[in-house]
Design an enzyme around this catalytic site. Sequence first.
Site, PDB file in Angstrom:
ATOM      1  N   GLU A   1       0.834  -1.219   0.000  1.00  0.00           N
ATOM      2  CA  GLU A   1       0.000   0.000   0.000  1.00  0.00           C
ATOM      3  C   GLU A   1       0.867   1.268   0.000  1.00  0.00           C
ATOM      4  OE1 GLU A   1       0.556  -2.232   2.275  1.00  0.00           O
ATOM      5  OE2 GLU A   1      -0.065  -1.645   4.298  1.00  0.00           O
TER       6      GLU A   1
ATOM      7  N   CYS B   1      16.279  -7.073  -0.321  1.00  0.00           N
ATOM      8  CA  CYS B   1      16.445  -8.249   0.537  1.00  0.00           C
ATOM      9  C   CYS B   1      17.760  -8.948   0.238  1.00  0.00           C
ATOM     10  CB  CYS B   1      15.288  -9.210   0.331  1.00  0.00           C
ATOM     11  SG  CYS B   1      15.267  -9.836  -1.334  1.00  0.00           S
TER      12      CYS B   1
END
Length: 496
Positions: free
Chosen positions: A175, A280
Amino acid sequence: MTIVGHLINGIRRTDAERTQDIYNPATGEVSKQVAIAPVAAVEDAISAAQAAYPAWRATPPAKRARIMFRFKELLEKNADTICELIGEEHGKIPHDAAGELQRGIENVEYACYAPELLKGEHSRDVGPAIDSWSEFQALGVVAGITPFNFPAMVPLWMYPMAIVCGNCFVLKPSERDPSAALYIAELLAEAGLPAGVMNVVNGDKVAVDTLLSDARVQAVSFVGSTPIAQYIYATATANGKRCQALGGAKNHAIIMPDADLDNAVNALTGAAFGSSGERCMALSVAVCVGSETQAAFITRMKQAMAPLRVGACSDRKNDFGPVITREHQEKVVGFIDSAEADGATIEVDGRHLRVAGHENGFFVGATLINNVTAGMDSYRQEIFGPVLQVICVESMRAAMDLINDHEYGNGTCIFTRDGEAARYFTDNILVGMVGINVPLPVPVSYHSFGGWKHSLFGDLHAYGPDAVRFYTRRKTITQRWPSAGVREGVEFAFPS
Ligand code: NAD
């Protein structure tokens, strides 16, 4: 103000329980709002996918792949728009956004190969006049839940292969930067994908929990932080769904005394600070073997960091941009504070960076922290910012113990000229993706991506060959067509 909504059954909608601000992280200003989907909108998306499924499943794989060919061309044609959307909401500089998109497109290319990947396995004459084969059938409606840091690439890890395998998809992007995923989903429709096969709902935990609890959703792919990955995996599997949940990371680079130090420093500069460390696979810990290696590494690293340019994505000369939110900026700075309080040495301090003309942006400068130890919070936890921590150990074995004892096992690498050491490292390190003199060992699209330990929950990795297995169910069929007149007697022994 623009409201970023959903794509349900081919139609843009803005159903919202409430809205949430989307920031331009370079200015700190609210630029748009995202509609937070209520349960009913998510259920509509699942219903649309379920309704589209029978016809889509019956569409020949080659026809499905042809849509992916057109989709790839549209992604390339509209790359600038996609990179602008990424820059506006994530803050990523243009060539980093272009790199992300390119890695996403490579997953679409691999999905074009699906008819070959779905061929199955066939054995003739497994018994008298008996043939047997395995085929890989679609699951039905599958869902993807994705993080903010790769708003285009990570969704593209998932739905091209899921869809080309005959499934229908519901994506719940982050979001915080939802526009790229929504725009890209519309390109799929332009490429000829029937309405309902691909749906996007924006939202938060309400949307995610609806996807996790709805019995019509057969499988869930998740990428995000470890606590949420654990929750998603536990909930989805408790509800009988197949799940792969990729989590956080703390990626170490071992610098051996015989390493080509220039290569190691160049590699680490990009891999630690690129994309503000919000990857990541970012290298966030350098483990120097021996104090001489440590001293030389720190000196060269400081030289390499001096010219780094941090700023808005509008200036193509910048090396990296802001972090995603004010809250995240404060978290990253808090980790630097805690390392300092724990006795580490701040060699280069990015805490007080002010970018001229963007004073309210969420910037953190490149930071180098020396003399870190394994007990420190800043070492144990994922920082997810432009911060490189340096630890010194006495031996390669001690460096490997450090990595193997860490909670995360996503990526790692070793810088050395010694082939035997490199081979020992790859054999014995408890990490899913390993580099030898390669700082970001992100597998190409025709391999699969995934970490070990708390970096991945589930059995199958993301994209590549594992994705074909994740998004299909094996069915094995055994058939006999005996020749006319041939009858076998009753047999009570187990068939062999
Ligand atoms: P996040 O876990 O906060 O959010 C990921 C997704 O989960 C988002 O769509 C979000 O809306 C949803 N979510 C958040 N809280 C939730 C809750 N309580 N219940 C249900 N859903 C929830 O992650 P992020 O901050 O967006 O992304 C950064 C994290 O993702 C880092 O930890 C990073 O290492 C990780 N990541 C991992 C990989 C990998 O391949 N292992 C790749 C990219 C990012």
